[in-house]
Design a protein around this motif. Sequence first.
Motif: not given
Length: 580
Positions: A310-315, A441-446
């Motif tokens: 999911d993170l990879l798809k988001l990025v 994930a924390d980094e992307l949220a930030g």
Amino acid sequence: MAFDGLVVRALAQELNEKLSGARLDKVYQPESDELLLAFHTPTGAYKVTLSANASIPRVALTEKTKENPMVAPMFCMLLRKHLTSAHLVSVTQPGLERMLVFELETRNELGDQVTKKLIVEIMGRHSNIILADENGRVSDSIKRIDFSVSSKRQILPGLPYEMPPAQDKTNPLACTMEDFLSALSDFGETERLDKAILSRFAGISPLVAREIAYRATGETDPVCSDFSYSKQLDVATVMHKMFSAVSAGEFSPCYLVNAETGKLMEFSAVPIAQYGGAATVYPEESMGYLINNFYFERDKKERILRRGGDLLKLVSNHIERSAKKLERLFSELSDTEQRETWRQYGELITANIYQIEKGMESIRVQNYFDEALPMVVIPLDSTKTPAVNAQRYYKKYNKAKTAFAELSKQIELTEAELSYLETVEEALMRAETAADLSQIADELAGQGYLRRHEQKRKKEAPSSPASFKTKDGFTLYAGRNNKQNDYLTCKLAQNKDLWFHTKNIPGSHVVLKFEMERPFTNEAITEAASLAAYLSKAKEADKVPVDYTEIKNVKKPSGAKPGFVIYTTNQTAYVTPKNM
């Protein structure tokens, strides 16, 4: 891959030799479809991985451990209840099936000695791990199979355990020379020899079928047409010799590496010669450890990618969006390229206003902005006065000038965002643990790319970059993601440490630690640069440019995105990517 009946037979033999009579000390379930069994024997301890993963099911000996869930799954708890302290009686393979049956002697609730079976079915997406009680009934399985999944065979608690449906194939271990010759005589003339062998004999992989054809004919895919009795005899002899050795327990575990790319290709329980110089064959003593090492990196990457999918798809979506935006911005920027021409037209109209009359559609004047003083034709709006025509060009110039400045700013920001997202994508591809994914994930949220629900969470340990030692003893650190890169470069590293990063390519920050009164060696610098190249998007390239400089020359601009730094006074090394 060649996880065939021959590999399973070699594995069963090795497990019996190493583990017969061993006590089962611990049972873990690090993944939803994987178990780790810890055995203790008089000669030492062994760990066995049992995996029902649909992509890479396997049984293997391992020395590696995985992070286990805080609360053990139900199947793991059941195995601990029934099998902890049980003694392994034997490991058997029914026929040449891709199955292993672990028979374990233990005591039931009444204290009576009973034998229970842990059955591992290594069958692609149908793979499973099943516990059967002393009466042959299913206690439970790592994957429950009910009527909605299969109408032919259910695996549910309380049901009698049934073997998988038998294939209509001959067991080559039970064949005589005459049996092989008889089977070969029935092969169709248009059939490929390896395909015919594969379809008629059990326990054989495409790799082994091709190897039989190669040993007998010198080709991996000969057609059976015009097969004389002599050729049939050659094939039968090869098969009889191979399977007689297997029946006698004579195995030659090996794995193959592509000679050109260096990538793992196949593994086998019998010698493989069909690739010639295209592959290098590496023999191994242990089938169990060979399987573990062969699959370890692939399995780890697959599970991490699945968890981080999911993170990879988001990025990836944001990268695609940024790339399209950048393309549009450059297109709009090209529209402003004539701004200086429009300013000059306005100036030239003003300088020659006395020559212009209302109603003229153009004017031909000398362009004094060009040293050659060429003549230039300036289009005019015939309905407007000369002064209004001049003002029209000034307005177009000012509008384009403003657009150029804003577009240039937007392009710079978008390029920076695209570069940042590519570093995150690279970090996701290299993530090794759930903790790594959590940090990303924390980094992307930030950074506002990901919305995370506020909840109480345990305080995380500081970022922990990977550490290595060079051949001459220097310490190396490498960040696994942008959060670790920032920690490594801005906090952990000291002024005289050397900092490495691929030139204009997303990748990890690598730091070579300074040691008092010991100058950096060329070998250590090369190893650090090679590691930085390996931990980058260019890891598959032959030669990669890597910049390096002292940490004191590396700065993080205020407000910059995670992992972004600027540096000066650097040198550049061109190296071949290499892991430590």
